[in-house]
Write a protein that holds these residues in place. Structure first.
Motif, PDB file in Angstrom:
ATOM      1  N   THR A 109       0.595  -1.124   0.016  1.00  0.00           N
ATOM      2  CA  THR A 109      -0.109  -0.189   0.124  1.00  0.00           C
ATOM      3  C   THR A 109       1.245   1.241   0.162  1.00  0.00           C
ATOM      4  O   THR A 109       1.491   1.219   1.025  1.00  0.00           O
ATOM      5  CB  THR A 109      -0.847   0.286   1.279  1.00  0.00           C
ATOM      6  N   TYR A 164      -3.445  -0.797  13.196  1.00  0.00           N
ATOM      7  CA  TYR A 164      -2.332  -1.456  12.675  1.00  0.00           C
ATOM      8  C   TYR A 164      -0.989  -1.086  12.015  1.00  0.00           C
ATOM      9  O   TYR A 164      -0.519   0.124  11.908  1.00  0.00           O
ATOM     10  CB  TYR A 164      -3.205  -2.127  11.274  1.00  0.00           C
ATOM     11  N   PHE A 208       2.183  -0.310  10.426  1.00  0.00           N
ATOM     12  CA  PHE A 208       2.546  -0.163   8.409  1.00  0.00           C
ATOM     13  C   PHE A 208       4.205  -0.469   8.774  1.00  0.00           C
ATOM     14  O   PHE A 208       5.033   0.498   8.925  1.00  0.00           O
ATOM     15  CB  PHE A 208       2.266   1.703   8.347  1.00  0.00           C
ATOM     16  N   VAL A 261      -7.156   3.327   6.484  1.00  0.00           N
ATOM     17  CA  VAL A 261      -6.778   2.777   5.796  1.00  0.00           C
ATOM     18  C   VAL A 261      -8.052   1.919   4.337  1.00  0.00           C
ATOM     19  O   VAL A 261      -7.716   1.603   3.143  1.00  0.00           O
ATOM     20  CB  VAL A 261      -7.079   1.140   6.600  1.00  0.00           C
ATOM     21  N   GLY A 282      -6.279   0.291   1.486  1.00  0.00           N
ATOM     22  CA  GLY A 282      -5.056  -0.439   1.836  1.00  0.00           C
ATOM     23  C   GLY A 282      -5.415  -2.091   1.931  1.00  0.00           C
ATOM     24  O   GLY A 282      -6.490  -2.015   2.374  1.00  0.00           O
ATOM     25  N   THR A 283      -4.400  -2.418   1.772  1.00  0.00           N
ATOM     26  CA  THR A 283      -4.587  -3.908   1.932  1.00  0.00           C
ATOM     27  C   THR A 283      -3.941  -4.753   3.415  1.00  0.00           C
ATOM     28  O   THR A 283      -2.643  -4.257   3.724  1.00  0.00           O
ATOM     29  CB  THR A 283      -3.412  -4.874   0.913  1.00  0.00           C
ATOM     30  N   ILE A 284      -5.060  -5.462   4.605  1.00  0.00           N
ATOM     31  CA  ILE A 284      -4.263  -5.724   5.075  1.00  0.00           C
ATOM     32  C   ILE A 284      -3.541  -7.094   5.104  1.00  0.00           C
ATOM     33  O   ILE A 284      -4.525  -8.359   4.298  1.00  0.00           O
ATOM     34  CB  ILE A 284      -5.857  -6.412   6.268  1.00  0.00           C
ATOM     35  N   ASN A 314      -2.157  -8.613  11.579  1.00  0.00           N
ATOM     36  CA  ASN A 314      -2.536  -7.612  10.810  1.00  0.00           C
ATOM     37  C   ASN A 314      -1.689  -6.609  10.659  1.00  0.00           C
ATOM     38  O   ASN A 314      -1.421  -5.943  12.214  1.00  0.00           O
ATOM     39  CB  ASN A 314      -3.400  -7.665  11.510  1.00  0.00           C
ATOM     40  N   CYS A 315      -1.496  -6.524   9.661  1.00  0.00           N
ATOM     41  CA  CYS A 315       0.114  -4.774   8.865  1.00  0.00           C
ATOM     42  C   CYS A 315      -0.807  -4.411   8.483  1.00  0.00           C
ATOM     43  O   CYS A 315      -1.222  -5.541   7.360  1.00  0.00           O
ATOM     44  CB  CYS A 315       0.876  -5.535  10.011  1.00  0.00           C
ATOM     45  N   LEU A 316       0.142  -3.758   7.507  1.00  0.00           N
ATOM     46  CA  LEU A 316       0.472  -3.175   6.126  1.00  0.00           C
ATOM     47  C   LEU A 316       1.559  -2.986   5.921  1.00  0.00           C
ATOM     48  O   LEU A 316       2.447  -2.801   6.675  1.00  0.00           O
ATOM     49  CB  LEU A 316      -0.232  -1.883   6.378  1.00  0.00           C
ATOM     50  N   ASP A 342       4.843  -1.128   2.836  1.00  0.00           N
ATOM     51  CA  ASP A 342       4.505  -0.620   1.383  1.00  0.00           C
ATOM     52  C   ASP A 342       4.497  -0.956  -0.484  1.00  0.00           C
ATOM     53  O   ASP A 342       4.633  -1.925   0.529  1.00  0.00           O
ATOM     54  CB  ASP A 342       4.807   0.292   1.667  1.00  0.00           C
TER      55      ASP A 342
END
Length: 379
Positions: A203, A217, A219, A248, A253-255, A281-283, A285
Motif C-alpha cells: 500500500t 495496524y 505499517f 486504511v 490499503g491491503t491488510i 494484521n498489518c500493512l 508499503d
C-alpha cells in the motif's frame, strides 16, 4: 587523553599501480560488507580499470554512500576501486590496530554522511574526512583497547559462523528428506505458488501519517524488513507508523494477515533478499509483496521455511533496477511432500530457529557492548 583529528594521526595513501597488476587481489565496493571490520571477499585476476594501491593493514573506507557503513582492514597488499579511500595509520601517533575501530564506528559514518556531496551517489572526500575529531588515549590504553575490541570481533564472528551453520543444517535436512527443489530427484508432487498461495499487494504510504505511533495496524516499510536472510534474521523491526481502520479504507490499503511472508520486490532490498514473517494484521508499503498458503496440502511451517529460503533474484527482471512481478512468482513450482513429512521437517526447522534466535540475541548484545566501548573511549 586528548582530542585529535583523523588527519593528524593518519593519512590517505595515494599510491598507484604503474606496472603489472598480476598477482594483486582486487577489491571493489561490493566486497566491503556493511559494519564488518574484516575483509573476507575479493577478486583474483579479474579484468578491471582500478589502479589505486593499498597495503596490508590499511583501512579501506567506502567513500561512496557512506551511510552503508563500509570500512575494513586490508589483510594483504592489493588494488582497489577509486570509490574506496585508503587510510594508513601514522604509527608514532596511533596504534595501527586501533585505527580500524575509530573508522568503523557510527559516529564517523554520521560525520562522513554529513560531509558527502552528490544527490544520486553521494561521496565524501578525504579533505573533509580528515577533520573528524575524536578522543585518543595514550599508547598503553590504545593497546589495551585494541586487544579488547579485536577479541570481541573474534567472538562476534564465532556467533555468525554458528548462525550460518544452523542455517546449513536446516538446508541439509531439507535436501536429505526431499532432494533438490529444482531437480526433484525423489519425484515428489509439485504445485505452483499460484495454485497454492494468496498474494498480497503493498500500500502506498501517505506522508501526512508519518510518525503516527497510535493505531490499530502497524505499517511496515521495506526498511523494517530488517536484514538479509543470509545474515540469519528474518524478523520485522518495530514499526514507526500505525494506521487506523478508517484511514486504511481511505487509502485503499491491503491488510496483511499473520504468518505471511513479506519481501522486497524492487531495487537493492530485493537484491539483498530481504523478507520477514508477519505476526499480526498489518500493512506493508508498495515496494513489498506478501504471500501465504491457502491449501491444506501445505503445512504452514513448511511453507514459511521454504519461502524464506527462496532466492527472489532468480525471478526478477535483469535491469538496473531489478523487480519481481506477481505473475512470475505465480509460476514458480514448489515440492509438496505429504503433510506428515512436511511437519517433521518443520519441527526441526522451528527448533533450529529458536536456537538461532538465542544466538542472534547474544550477538546483538555483544555488538551493543562493542559500540559502547568505542563511544566511551574514543568518543
Amino acid at each position: 587523553m586528548s582530542k585529535v583529528l583523523l588527519g593528524e594521526v593518519s593519512h590517505e595513501r595515494k599510491e598507484t599501480c604503474k606496472g603489472s597488476k598480476e598477482g594483486y587481489p582486487i577489491v571493489g565496493l561490493e566486497h566491503l560488507i556493511p559494519e564488518e571490520i574484516t575483509l573476507t571477499t575479493w577478486d583474483e585476476g579479474a579484468e578491471n580499470t582500478f589502479t589505486k594501491m593499498f597495503r596490508k593493514g590499511d583501512v579501506l573506507f567506502g567513500r561512496r554512500r557512506a551511510y552503508l557503513k563500509k570500512a575494513a582492514v586490508a589483510p594483504f597488499d592489493g588494488i582497489c576501486s577509486g570509490d574506496i579511500t585508503v587510510i594508513e595509520a601514522d604509527p608514532d601517533k596511533i596504534l595501527p590496530e586501533l585505527l580500524p575501530f575509530i573508522i568503523q564506528n557510527d559516529d564517523l559514518f554520521d560525520f562522513a554522511v554529513g560531509k558527502s556531496a552528490g544527490s544520486l551517489s553521494p561521496r565524501v572526500k578525504w579533505e573533509h574526512l580528515k577533520n573528524y575529531e575524536f578522543e585518543l588515549p595514550d599508547m598503553d590504553k590504545q593497546k589495551a583497547l585494541a586487544e579488547l575490541l579485536w577479541a570481541i570481533d573474534d567472538t562476534k564472528k564465532s556467533y555468525q559462523k554458528l548462525i550460518a551453520a544452523t542455517d546449513e543444517l536446516v538446508k541439509s535436512q531439507f535436501i536429505e528428506m526431499f532432494g533438490e527443489q529444482k531437480e526433484n530427484p525423489k519425484g515428489l508432487p509439485m504445485m505452483t505458488l499460484g495454485e497454492t498461495c494468496k498474494f498480497f499487494s503493498g500500500t502506498g504510504f501517505p506522508n501526512k501519517y508519518q510518525g503516527n505511533v497510535h493505531g490499530t495496524y502497524p505499517f511496515y516499510k521495506v526498511g523494517d524488513i530488517s536484514r538479509n536472510v543470509q545474515e540469519g534474521n528474518v524478523r520485522l523491526r518495530a514499526a514507526d507508523n500505525y494506521i487506523e481502520p478508517d484511514i486504511v479504507k481511505a487509502i485503499k490499503g491491503t491488510i496483511i494477515p499473520p504468518n505471511t511472508v513479506v519481501f522486497a520486490k524492487i531495487g537493492e532490498a530485493l537484491r539483498l533478499n530481504r523478507r520477514a514473517v508477519t505476526t499480526q494484521n498489518c500493512l506493508i508499503d508498495n515496494n513489498a509483496m506478501g504471500i501465504q498458503p491457502i491449501t491444506s496440502v501445505i503445512c504452514l511451517e513448511y511453507f514459511l521455511q521454504f519461502m524464506i529460503g527462496l532466492d527472489m533474484n532468480e525471478y526478477s527482471t535483469a535491469t538496473a533496477l531489478p523487480s519481481v512481478r506477481k505473475s512470475s512468482l505465480e509460476m514458480v513450482k514448489i515440492i509438496v511432500p505429504d503433510v506428515a513429512n512436511q511437519q517433521q521437517f518443520s519441527d526441526l526447522a522451528i527448533q533450529s530457529d529458536k536456537s538461532k534466535f538465542e544466538m542472534e540475541q547474544a550477538l546483538s548484545e555483544l555488538t551493543a557492548t562493542y559500540k559502547r566501548i568505542i563511544t566511551e573511549n574514543l568518543g
